[in-house]
Design a protein around this motif. Sequence first.
Motif, PDB file in Angstrom:
ATOM      1  N   VAL A   1      -5.176  -0.076 -10.112  1.00  0.00           N
ATOM      2  CA  VAL A   1      -4.342   0.270  -9.621  1.00  0.00           C
ATOM      3  C   VAL A   1      -3.641  -0.745  -8.187  1.00  0.00           C
ATOM      4  O   VAL A   1      -2.853  -1.443  -8.022  1.00  0.00           O
ATOM      5  CB  VAL A   1      -4.196   1.269  -8.929  1.00  0.00           C
ATOM      6  CG1 VAL A   1      -2.806   1.415  -8.147  1.00  0.00           C
ATOM      7  CG2 VAL A   1      -4.291   2.569  -9.763  1.00  0.00           C
ATOM      8  N   LEU A   2      -4.877  -1.208  -7.466  1.00  0.00           N
ATOM      9  CA  LEU A   2      -4.283  -2.766  -6.387  1.00  0.00           C
ATOM     10  C   LEU A   2      -3.962  -3.756  -7.043  1.00  0.00           C
ATOM     11  O   LEU A   2      -3.088  -4.681  -6.707  1.00  0.00           O
ATOM     12  CB  LEU A   2      -5.599  -2.555  -5.929  1.00  0.00           C
ATOM     13  CG  LEU A   2      -6.320  -1.751  -5.234  1.00  0.00           C
ATOM     14  CD1 LEU A   2      -7.381  -2.206  -4.149  1.00  0.00           C
ATOM     15  CD2 LEU A   2      -5.342  -1.515  -4.063  1.00  0.00           C
TER      16      LEU A   2
ATOM     17  N   ALA B   1     -11.137  10.269  -2.767  1.00  0.00           N
ATOM     18  CA  ALA B   1     -11.496   9.023  -3.622  1.00  0.00           C
ATOM     19  C   ALA B   1     -13.232   8.867  -3.162  1.00  0.00           C
ATOM     20  O   ALA B   1     -13.562   9.260  -4.051  1.00  0.00           O
ATOM     21  CB  ALA B   1     -10.632   7.798  -3.027  1.00  0.00           C
TER      22      ALA B   1
ATOM     23  N   MET C   1      -3.423   5.641   3.584  1.00  0.00           N
ATOM     24  CA  MET C   1      -5.177   5.514   3.237  1.00  0.00           C
ATOM     25  C   MET C   1      -5.327   6.603   3.566  1.00  0.00           C
ATOM     26  O   MET C   1      -7.352   6.425   3.185  1.00  0.00           O
ATOM     27  CB  MET C   1      -4.997   4.371   3.619  1.00  0.00           C
ATOM     28  CG  MET C   1      -3.992   2.952   2.941  1.00  0.00           C
ATOM     29  SD  MET C   1      -4.302   3.036   1.187  1.00  0.00           S
ATOM     30  CE  MET C   1      -2.834   3.888   0.425  1.00  0.00           C
TER      31      MET C   1
ATOM     32  N   LEU D   1       1.302  -1.333   0.106  1.00  0.00           N
ATOM     33  CA  LEU D   1      -0.350   0.086  -0.524  1.00  0.00           C
ATOM     34  C   LEU D   1       0.503   1.105  -0.090  1.00  0.00           C
ATOM     35  O   LEU D   1       0.608   2.200  -0.593  1.00  0.00           O
ATOM     36  CB  LEU D   1      -0.753  -0.021   0.742  1.00  0.00           C
ATOM     37  CG  LEU D   1      -2.160  -0.897   1.018  1.00  0.00           C
ATOM     38  CD1 LEU D   1      -3.224  -0.548   2.592  1.00  0.00           C
ATOM     39  CD2 LEU D   1      -2.479  -0.806   0.056  1.00  0.00           C
TER      40      LEU D   1
ATOM     41  N   LEU E   1      -1.931   5.429  -6.465  1.00  0.00           N
ATOM     42  CA  LEU E   1      -3.710   5.694  -6.764  1.00  0.00           C
ATOM     43  C   LEU E   1      -3.927   7.040  -6.357  1.00  0.00           C
ATOM     44  O   LEU E   1      -5.255   8.004  -6.603  1.00  0.00           O
ATOM     45  CB  LEU E   1      -4.031   5.262  -4.816  1.00  0.00           C
ATOM     46  CG  LEU E   1      -3.721   3.528  -4.731  1.00  0.00           C
ATOM     47  CD1 LEU E   1      -3.929   3.154  -3.176  1.00  0.00           C
ATOM     48  CD2 LEU E   1      -5.350   2.824  -5.739  1.00  0.00           C
TER      49      LEU E   1
ATOM     50  N   ILE F   1       1.809   1.725  -3.271  1.00  0.00           N
ATOM     51  CA  ILE F   1       0.968   2.486  -4.294  1.00  0.00           C
ATOM     52  C   ILE F   1       0.692   3.149  -4.688  1.00  0.00           C
ATOM     53  O   ILE F   1      -0.542   3.673  -5.232  1.00  0.00           O
ATOM     54  CB  ILE F   1      -0.237   0.904  -4.913  1.00  0.00           C
ATOM     55  CG1 ILE F   1      -0.893   0.530  -3.698  1.00  0.00           C
ATOM     56  CG2 ILE F   1       0.913  -0.309  -5.592  1.00  0.00           C
ATOM     57  CD1 ILE F   1      -2.086  -0.704  -4.138  1.00  0.00           C
ATOM     58  N   ALA F   2       0.428   4.082  -2.854  1.00  0.00           N
ATOM     59  CA  ALA F   2      -0.084   5.020  -2.727  1.00  0.00           C
ATOM     60  C   ALA F   2       0.046   6.443  -3.624  1.00  0.00           C
ATOM     61  O   ALA F   2      -0.557   6.518  -4.385  1.00  0.00           O
ATOM     62  CB  ALA F   2      -0.114   5.826  -1.656  1.00  0.00           C
TER      63      ALA F   2
ATOM     64  N   PHE G   1      -5.942   9.376   1.409  1.00  0.00           N
ATOM     65  CA  PHE G   1      -6.510   8.794  -0.264  1.00  0.00           C
ATOM     66  C   PHE G   1      -7.851   8.197   0.141  1.00  0.00           C
ATOM     67  O   PHE G   1      -8.384   8.613  -0.945  1.00  0.00           O
ATOM     68  CB  PHE G   1      -5.744   7.885  -0.555  1.00  0.00           C
ATOM     69  CG  PHE G   1      -6.452   7.221  -1.589  1.00  0.00           C
ATOM     70  CD1 PHE G   1      -5.965   7.106  -2.895  1.00  0.00           C
ATOM     71  CD2 PHE G   1      -6.860   5.681  -1.490  1.00  0.00           C
ATOM     72  CE1 PHE G   1      -7.211   6.519  -3.897  1.00  0.00           C
ATOM     73  CE2 PHE G   1      -7.726   4.913  -2.658  1.00  0.00           C
ATOM     74  CZ  PHE G   1      -7.909   5.096  -3.527  1.00  0.00           C
TER      75      PHE G   1
ATOM     76  N   ILE H   1      -9.324   2.045  -9.109  1.00  0.00           N
ATOM     77  CA  ILE H   1      -8.604   1.975  -7.987  1.00  0.00           C
ATOM     78  C   ILE H   1      -8.451  -0.145  -7.786  1.00  0.00           C
ATOM     79  O   ILE H   1      -7.391  -0.374  -7.234  1.00  0.00           O
ATOM     80  CB  ILE H   1      -9.391   1.995  -7.355  1.00  0.00           C
ATOM     81  CG1 ILE H   1     -10.244   3.453  -6.734  1.00  0.00           C
ATOM     82  CG2 ILE H   1      -8.768   1.495  -5.791  1.00  0.00           C
ATOM     83  CD1 ILE H   1     -11.704   4.235  -5.533  1.00  0.00           C
TER      84      ILE H   1
END
Length: 357
Positions: free
Chosen positions: A295-296, A196, A189, A65, A72, A68-69, A192, A292
């Motif tokens: 990306v994950l 989001a 997160m 996480l 994201l 990739i933050a 984020f 999302i």
Amino acid sequence: MTATAPAPVPNTRPARTYAAYSRPLWRRVLLTRESAIIGLLVVVIAVSLAVVPNFDSPLTVTYLLRDIAPILLIALPMTLIIITEEIDLSVASIVGLSSVMTGILTQAGWPFALAAITAILVGAIAGVVNGFLVTVVGLPSLAVTIGTLALIRGIAVGLLGTTAVTEFPEFWSDLAKDNIPGTPIPGIMIPFVVLAIAFAILLHFTPFGRSLYAIGLNKDAASFSGIDVGRTKFWLFVMSGTISGFAGVYFTLLYNNARGDNATGLELQVIAAVLLGGVSIFGGRGALHGVIAGVLLIGVLGSALRLAGVTSDIINVITGVLLVLSVVSASLLAWLRRRRISAIGKKKERELAASSS
């Protein structure tokens, strides 16, 4: 003698419906590219948990996480930009410039919070430049952002040269790296998720969001319907620059390193994730939950393959294949949809001709 009213003539014309809403609800929800990406993500996670050593470790979740933050964060405004049939290739360079500004100002003795806000404002100014050149001057966003990609990266590298700033206040460095208490989820997160939710509401539940889809489908028709196409696109580029600036501050604190070449190549990962998540490169289509998931998916796949001992070159090849397949499948589905609509139209014309003869 009173005349009797004529019996009403039944309406035999078929009801007009939008093609997207002519299918059952479950098909509209489940049989979409976004649902396919989410399903593929679930499969990849399940397989990785079963066969990849240490994939179920809390440390794996944390590093996944964290890594990739930035993607994201930047994917949020990038989704909106691509839906309008534009693109921003300068985001990674803005991350690098924001990182450099954070380092230089902190080294000069500025309070870190003020240095970070200034770095984010620099990102916003870069977005203003992109938006001005695209919407006011009228240049293509691809050409503009390729140019600003090189320009901004050159400024970032020129400001610091080959040196790097590696000393930042411990409080802020720890804040960027700490997890939410009691979980393996990084604290980044939280902002984020807030962003989001805000972007999802903006895109899917407001007139502004509907105007983005209208612009992507046909900007001339959108303009005639009263949408200020230029102003809308301008603010999207400002959003992109601002969030890229914020990602640059986070990137700097995460790695304790402010360099002009930070985040080089990140723009390709962002765009790949957005397209993989179901956003059409031709504009007018896409959903934030699919992005999302995209990306994950890239992050989980890369993490699992690295833990399995696969080299980064092979991981890049696999990611590229996924991206190509996603674009080709979208074009193929669109072609099949057009064929089906054309066949239905011809069938109705034959039935109408047969009934009138």
